[in-house]
Design a protein around this motif. Structure first.
Motif, PDB file in Angstrom:
ATOM      1  N   ILE A  61       1.012  -1.288   0.061  1.00 27.09           N
ATOM      2  CA  ILE A  61       0.169   0.219   0.057  1.00 27.09           C
ATOM      3  C   ILE A  61       1.019   1.241  -0.110  1.00 27.09           C
ATOM      4  O   ILE A  61       0.369   2.253  -0.215  1.00 27.09           O
ATOM      5  N   GLU A  62       2.332   1.225   0.017  1.00 25.94           N
ATOM      6  CA  GLU A  62       2.932   2.352   0.320  1.00 25.94           C
ATOM      7  C   GLU A  62       3.061   2.880  -1.167  1.00 25.94           C
ATOM      8  O   GLU A  62       3.096   2.245  -1.988  1.00 25.94           O
ATOM      9  N   PRO A  63       3.152   4.309  -1.128  1.00 26.91           N
ATOM     10  CA  PRO A  63       3.299   5.110  -2.478  1.00 26.91           C
ATOM     11  C   PRO A  63       4.730   4.603  -3.127  1.00 26.91           C
ATOM     12  O   PRO A  63       5.477   4.238  -2.524  1.00 26.91           O
ATOM     13  N   ARG A  64       4.687   4.480  -4.431  1.00 25.07           N
ATOM     14  CA  ARG A  64       5.754   4.243  -5.142  1.00 25.07           C
ATOM     15  C   ARG A  64       6.468   5.209  -5.784  1.00 25.07           C
ATOM     16  O   ARG A  64       5.749   6.283  -6.118  1.00 25.07           O
ATOM     17  N   ASP A  65       7.776   5.190  -5.994  1.00 24.05           N
ATOM     18  CA  ASP A  65       8.462   6.231  -6.816  1.00 24.05           C
ATOM     19  C   ASP A  65       8.381   5.756  -8.138  1.00 24.05           C
ATOM     20  O   ASP A  65       8.979   4.913  -8.338  1.00 24.05           O
ATOM     21  N   VAL A  66       7.795   6.874  -8.776  1.00 20.79           N
ATOM     22  CA  VAL A  66       7.600   6.425 -10.409  1.00 20.79           C
ATOM     23  C   VAL A  66       7.769   7.733 -11.183  1.00 20.79           C
ATOM     24  O   VAL A  66       7.695   8.761 -10.628  1.00 20.79           O
ATOM     25  N   GLU A  67       8.216   7.361 -12.315  1.00 22.50           N
ATOM     26  CA  GLU A  67       8.331   8.618 -13.278  1.00 22.50           C
ATOM     27  C   GLU A  67       7.258   8.709 -14.141  1.00 22.50           C
ATOM     28  O   GLU A  67       7.154   7.710 -15.082  1.00 22.50           O
ATOM     29  N   THR A  68       6.431   9.852 -14.155  1.00 21.24           N
ATOM     30  CA  THR A  68       5.450   9.898 -15.083  1.00 21.24           C
ATOM     31  C   THR A  68       5.151  11.434 -15.137  1.00 21.24           C
ATOM     32  O   THR A  68       5.307  12.224 -14.434  1.00 21.24           O
ATOM     33  N   ASP A  69       4.380  11.630 -16.522  1.00 16.74           N
ATOM     34  CA  ASP A  69       3.966  13.180 -16.757  1.00 16.74           C
ATOM     35  C   ASP A  69       2.484  12.973 -16.303  1.00 16.74           C
ATOM     36  O   ASP A  69       1.788  14.248 -16.599  1.00 16.74           O
ATOM     37  N   LEU A  70       1.847  12.042 -15.809  1.00 11.11           N
ATOM     38  CA  LEU A  70       0.567  12.223 -15.394  1.00 11.11           C
ATOM     39  C   LEU A  70       0.528  12.841 -13.844  1.00 11.11           C
ATOM     40  O   LEU A  70       1.500  12.745 -13.063  1.00 11.11           O
ATOM     41  N   GLN A  71      -0.596  13.616 -13.534  1.00  9.03           N
ATOM     42  CA  GLN A  71      -0.743  14.014 -12.458  1.00  9.03           C
ATOM     43  C   GLN A  71      -1.602  13.125 -11.533  1.00  9.03           C
ATOM     44  O   GLN A  71      -2.444  12.745 -11.727  1.00  9.03           O
ATOM     45  N   ILE A  72      -0.729  12.842 -10.496  1.00 10.93           N
ATOM     46  CA  ILE A  72      -1.238  11.879  -9.376  1.00 10.93           C
ATOM     47  C   ILE A  72      -1.630  12.643  -7.987  1.00 10.93           C
ATOM     48  O   ILE A  72      -0.691  13.052  -7.329  1.00 10.93           O
ATOM     49  N   VAL A  73      -2.763  12.815  -7.795  1.00 15.76           N
ATOM     50  CA  VAL A  73      -2.874  13.636  -6.487  1.00 15.76           C
ATOM     51  C   VAL A  73      -4.377  12.963  -5.848  1.00 15.76           C
ATOM     52  O   VAL A  73      -5.247  11.821  -6.303  1.00 15.76           O
ATOM     53  N   ARG A  74      -4.282  13.068  -4.299  1.00 16.98           N
ATOM     54  CA  ARG A  74      -5.583  12.556  -3.803  1.00 16.98           C
ATOM     55  C   ARG A  74      -6.877  13.451  -4.092  1.00 16.98           C
ATOM     56  O   ARG A  74      -6.429  14.631  -4.249  1.00 16.98           O
ATOM     57  N   LEU A  75      -7.691  12.706  -4.492  1.00 19.16           N
ATOM     58  CA  LEU A  75      -9.122  13.432  -4.685  1.00 19.16           C
ATOM     59  C   LEU A  75      -9.844  13.992  -3.563  1.00 19.16           C
ATOM     60  O   LEU A  75      -9.622  13.351  -2.417  1.00 19.16           O
ATOM     61  N   GLU A  76     -10.197  15.409  -3.616  1.00 21.56           N
ATOM     62  CA  GLU A  76     -10.833  16.077  -2.431  1.00 21.56           C
ATOM     63  C   GLU A  76     -12.394  16.085  -2.846  1.00 21.56           C
ATOM     64  O   GLU A  76     -12.915  15.529  -3.651  1.00 21.56           O
ATOM     65  N   ARG A  77     -13.091  16.649  -1.811  1.00 19.41           N
ATOM     66  CA  ARG A  77     -14.473  16.557  -1.847  1.00 19.41           C
ATOM     67  C   ARG A  77     -15.020  17.386  -3.201  1.00 19.41           C
ATOM     68  O   ARG A  77     -15.893  16.690  -3.836  1.00 19.41           O
ATOM     69  N   GLU A  78     -14.245  18.423  -3.572  1.00 22.12           N
ATOM     70  CA  GLU A  78     -14.547  19.086  -4.615  1.00 22.12           C
ATOM     71  C   GLU A  78     -14.383  18.033  -6.116  1.00 22.12           C
ATOM     72  O   GLU A  78     -14.948  18.838  -7.044  1.00 22.12           O
ATOM     73  N   ASP A  79     -13.735  17.452  -5.855  1.00 22.21           N
ATOM     74  CA  ASP A  79     -13.434  16.406  -7.088  1.00 22.21           C
ATOM     75  C   ASP A  79     -14.646  15.411  -7.452  1.00 22.21           C
ATOM     76  O   ASP A  79     -14.465  14.749  -8.252  1.00 22.21           O
ATOM     77  N   ALA A  80     -15.513  15.621  -6.452  1.00 21.59           N
ATOM     78  CA  ALA A  80     -16.514  14.363  -6.581  1.00 21.59           C
ATOM     79  C   ALA A  80     -17.331  14.182  -7.770  1.00 21.59           C
ATOM     80  O   ALA A  80     -17.230  13.292  -8.516  1.00 21.59           O
ATOM     81  N   GLY A  81     -17.919  15.353  -8.409  1.00 21.39           N
ATOM     82  CA  GLY A  81     -18.751  15.335  -9.593  1.00 21.39           C
ATOM     83  C   GLY A  81     -17.753  14.774 -10.554  1.00 21.39           C
ATOM     84  O   GLY A  81     -18.434  14.038 -11.626  1.00 21.39           O
ATOM     85  N   ALA A  82     -16.657  15.465 -10.684  1.00 17.22           N
ATOM     86  CA  ALA A  82     -15.649  15.194 -11.901  1.00 17.22           C
ATOM     87  C   ALA A  82     -15.361  13.378 -11.851  1.00 17.22           C
ATOM     88  O   ALA A  82     -15.457  13.065 -13.030  1.00 17.22           O
ATOM     89  N   MET A  83     -14.893  13.005 -10.656  1.00 20.91           N
ATOM     90  CA  MET A  83     -14.783  11.677 -10.365  1.00 20.91           C
ATOM     91  C   MET A  83     -15.945  10.791 -10.873  1.00 20.91           C
ATOM     92  O   MET A  83     -15.873   9.706 -11.665  1.00 20.91           O
ATOM     93  N   THR A  84     -17.320  11.052 -10.727  1.00 17.89           N
ATOM     94  CA  THR A  84     -18.451  10.149 -11.077  1.00 17.89           C
ATOM     95  C   THR A  84     -18.442  10.359 -12.563  1.00 17.89           C
ATOM     96  O   THR A  84     -18.544   9.390 -13.119  1.00 17.89           O
ATOM     97  N   ASP A  85     -18.247  11.609 -13.093  1.00 22.03           N
ATOM     98  CA  ASP A  85     -18.213  11.472 -14.517  1.00 22.03           C
ATOM     99  C   ASP A  85     -17.314  10.659 -15.310  1.00 22.03           C
ATOM    100  O   ASP A  85     -17.532  10.028 -16.207  1.00 22.03           O
ATOM    101  N   VAL A  86     -15.946  10.662 -14.654  1.00 24.39           N
ATOM    102  CA  VAL A  86     -15.011   9.760 -15.257  1.00 24.39           C
ATOM    103  C   VAL A  86     -15.359   8.211 -15.174  1.00 24.39           C
ATOM    104  O   VAL A  86     -15.177   7.593 -16.290  1.00 24.39           O
ATOM    105  N   MET A  87     -15.880   7.930 -14.019  1.00 23.34           N
ATOM    106  CA  MET A  87     -16.341   6.574 -13.838  1.00 23.34           C
ATOM    107  C   MET A  87     -17.311   5.906 -14.806  1.00 23.34           C
ATOM    108  O   MET A  87     -17.756   4.969 -15.356  1.00 23.34           O
ATOM    109  N   ALA A  88     -18.313   6.892 -14.821  1.00 28.64           N
ATOM    110  CA  ALA A  88     -19.477   6.800 -15.717  1.00 28.64           C
ATOM    111  C   ALA A  88     -19.002   6.622 -17.457  1.00 28.64           C
ATOM    112  O   ALA A  88     -19.394   5.647 -17.836  1.00 28.64           O
ATOM    113  N   ALA A  89     -18.162   7.379 -17.781  1.00 25.91           N
ATOM    114  CA  ALA A  89     -17.362   7.134 -19.089  1.00 25.91           C
ATOM    115  C   ALA A  89     -16.621   5.757 -19.256  1.00 25.91           C
ATOM    116  O   ALA A  89     -16.833   5.150 -20.222  1.00 25.91           O
ATOM    117  N   GLY A  90     -15.807   5.385 -18.126  1.00 34.41           N
ATOM    118  CA  GLY A  90     -15.233   4.345 -17.985  1.00 34.41           C
ATOM    119  C   GLY A  90     -15.984   3.141 -18.123  1.00 34.41           C
ATOM    120  O   GLY A  90     -15.551   2.198 -18.845  1.00 34.41           O
TER     121      GLY A  90
END
Length: 211
Positions: free
Chosen positions: A158-187
């Motif tokens: 479960i520990e975070p990995r050290d990786v090289e990527t140009d993707l943005q990896i961040v913890r989602l916050e309450r204000e991200d909820a709507g966008a998260m559901t939209d992404v899940m719906a598309a996926g």
């Protein structure tokens, strides 16, 4: 990651859930008792972890959402049964899972009767191979169950990995909820309706031990 030693069979019920008998993935000549025991422990851990998460997904919903979608979760033998009558994902959230002891015919009857009484159109009995009883074919036929999808579960630290990527990896916050559901719906291919946002957007999913 470490792949779970057993696949999980999903049985979809009325009109369809599992055929068998199924052979546990860890059986066979040349495997030590230690490996078999470890595989059983991993398999149980995979089932129990998902069962707890599914139960919490239902029991932590606000009363208004539970009423809107007819959401509930109840113990079933040594596992859990979750029900979402107005399931947004074609019955995915209607499951009996977390079963780590051999499944008795009475447990299957209880699960089928609960799903039928609630009015769900489809549900799954999610069984790891070693808990499928010897008389499963008769049990399944009695309830009109047919075999569904197979899951293979994986483990990793479960520990975070050290990786090289140009993707943005961040913890989602309450204000991200709507966008998260939209992404899940598309996926997953479901409609990002008001009901979907009500089910997935809850503030509780971004707080406490959910976060």
């Amino acid at each position: 990651s470490v792949m779970s030693p057993s696949t999980t069979v999903i049985s979809i019920s009325p009109p369809s859930a599992v055929a068998g008998p199924l052979v546990p993935a860890w059986t066979g000549p040349g495997l030590s008792a230690t490996i078999r025991r470890m595989n059983q422990e991993w398999s149980d851990l995979a089932e129990l972890t998902e069962a707890v998460a599914m139960r919490r997904m239902m029991s932590d919903q606000p009363a208004g959402v539970a009423e809107l979608l007819h959401v509930s979760a109840n113990p079933l033998a040594d596992g859990e049964q979750t029900i979402v009558v107005d399931d947004l994902m074609w019955g995915y959230w209607n499951k009996a899972l977390g079963l780590c002891a051999p499944v008795a015919g009475a447990t299957v009857t209880e699960a089928v009767e609960a799903a039928t009484a609630a009015g769900v159109q489809v549900f799954a009995l999610q069984l790891q191979p070693r808990v499928v009883p010897d008389d499963w074919e008769a049990v399944a036929e009695r309830h009109g169950l047919t075999e569904g999808t197979t899951f293979v579960k994986c483990f990793g630290p479960i520990e975070p990995r050290d990786v090289e990527t140009d993707l943005q990896i961040v913890r989602l916050e309450r204000e991200d909820a709507g966008a998260m559901t939209d992404v899940m719906a598309a996926g997953f291919g479901f409609e990002p309706s008001d009901e979907a946002h009500a089910f997935f957007d809850g503030a509780h999913f971004f707080e406490g031990d959910w976060a």
